[in-house]
Design a protein around this motif. Sequence first.
Motif, mmCIF file in Angstrom:
data_model
loop_
_atom_site.group_PDB
_atom_site.id
_atom_site.type_symbol
_atom_site.label_atom_id
_atom_site.label_comp_id
_atom_site.label_asym_id
_atom_site.label_seq_id
_atom_site.Cartn_x
_atom_site.Cartn_y
_atom_site.Cartn_z
ATOM 1 N N ALA A 254 0.279 -0.987 -0.090
ATOM 2 C CA ALA A 254 -0.095 -0.123 -0.293
ATOM 3 C C ALA A 254 1.237 1.286 -0.132
ATOM 4 N N SER B 223 -7.835 1.247 2.714
ATOM 5 C CA SER B 223 -6.146 1.148 3.595
ATOM 6 C C SER B 223 -5.925 1.291 4.612
ATOM 7 N N LEU C 99 -3.163 0.544 -4.586
ATOM 8 C CA LEU C 99 -2.590 -0.684 -3.916
ATOM 9 C C LEU C 99 -2.420 -1.120 -4.925
ATOM 10 N N PHE D 131 -9.448 -6.710 -0.241
ATOM 11 C CA PHE D 131 -10.839 -5.788 0.300
ATOM 12 C C PHE D 131 -12.615 -6.355 0.484
ATOM 13 N N LEU E 14 -4.691 -9.821 4.390
ATOM 14 C CA LEU E 14 -3.901 -8.675 4.435
ATOM 15 C C LEU E 14 -3.065 -8.728 6.225
ATOM 16 N N HIS F 125 -3.078 -1.485 7.369
ATOM 17 C CA HIS F 125 -4.497 -1.778 6.105
ATOM 18 C C HIS F 125 -5.840 -1.197 7.625
#
Length: 390
Positions: free
Chosen positions: A44, A88, A94, A102, A207, A227
């Motif tokens: 990210a 995020s 991303l 997501f 994540l 995140h």
Amino acid sequence: MTTPRPTAELSADEARRLALRAQGFLGAPDRRSGVRGILRHLGAIQLDTISVLARSHELVPYARLGAVGRKTVENAYWKDTHAFEYWSHAACILPIEEWPHFAFRRRAYRNRPHWNHELPDGVHDQVIKQLRSEGPLTATELGGAKKTSDWWDWSGTKVAVERALMYGEVVCVERRGWKRLYDLAERAVPASLLHDELDDTECLRRLVRLAGKSLGVGTRADIADYHRLKGEQVDAVIADSGLVPVTVEGWSKPAWADPAALETPPRGRHRTTLLSPFDSLIWERARTERIFGFTHRLEAYVPKQKRVYGYFAMPVLAGGRLVGRVDPAREGGTLVARQVTLDGPKAVPAVAQALAEAATWVDCTDVRVERVDTPALREPLAKEIARILG
């Protein structure tokens, strides 16, 4: 949550070096993969409206790769469907392959009981229809982003397209003059990634694993923050994430590490550079203080008379330490160091090097140092910069 027995005990210095390597600041970067490699390595890259030397999403790859062209940076993100923008850590660029992970957040947005902005009847359908026939489009091209000049007073069109973005119906596929460029997800996301088939547990496990890998080592709070997950979401999956529990000297909380990072000691060349305040190495203040003993705060939103370090103070990384701060500006072909904070005389060469390289990157031929926290170091710093610039 019961924390398993730690698999390793790390010194504070080992943890710091693991973090630096994980973030791309220790050891030679993979220049063949370039900016796209940096994006995938970090997972990210935060966006922000402030632009001093450059915008933050440009500063992040520059800090790791050096003077990569700014157009090259933008193309790496947006061309050939390599990335998308979504929520995020904040608004972030991303890697496109993380779209499925997501899904949990898109579902959560769809289930929100209320919104701060009213959505007029029929506007959502009109936005989708227009994007289908004419897209990709900015909010202005869709009919206008605001009802008045007030930044919060969104038009119905802007409310509709932003809600569609949060739901995953629409994707921001590029920033054009800082305006979001929207397109339908069905066109912008490869078909193999488009559908929200992963359940929340699978998304969160991925994540958490990515956050641990990008951090090298981190506490539960560090991992959650990467995140912007909830602590209980991390707790639910961390045991199955592939991360391993460790203890770190001086850390009061249990920590988790990327097992691959523990296999080899971090070695290699340290990067000397200015850091965006939004760089993922330092974006979490408590972690930055714990790892580097460095208090970092963005003062852009602090009243001018109350600022200590300056509007956009950029920490200086050298030798794996944070050795100072620079609040920069540009005046034509001159990079102006409006305020410089140095961690003693030994920091002068590193700060000079960081300023000289940054100046070259943004096409400045000169650097002017205005104020230094230790006035006696102003002249040595200016002379060292002049020597480097030749």
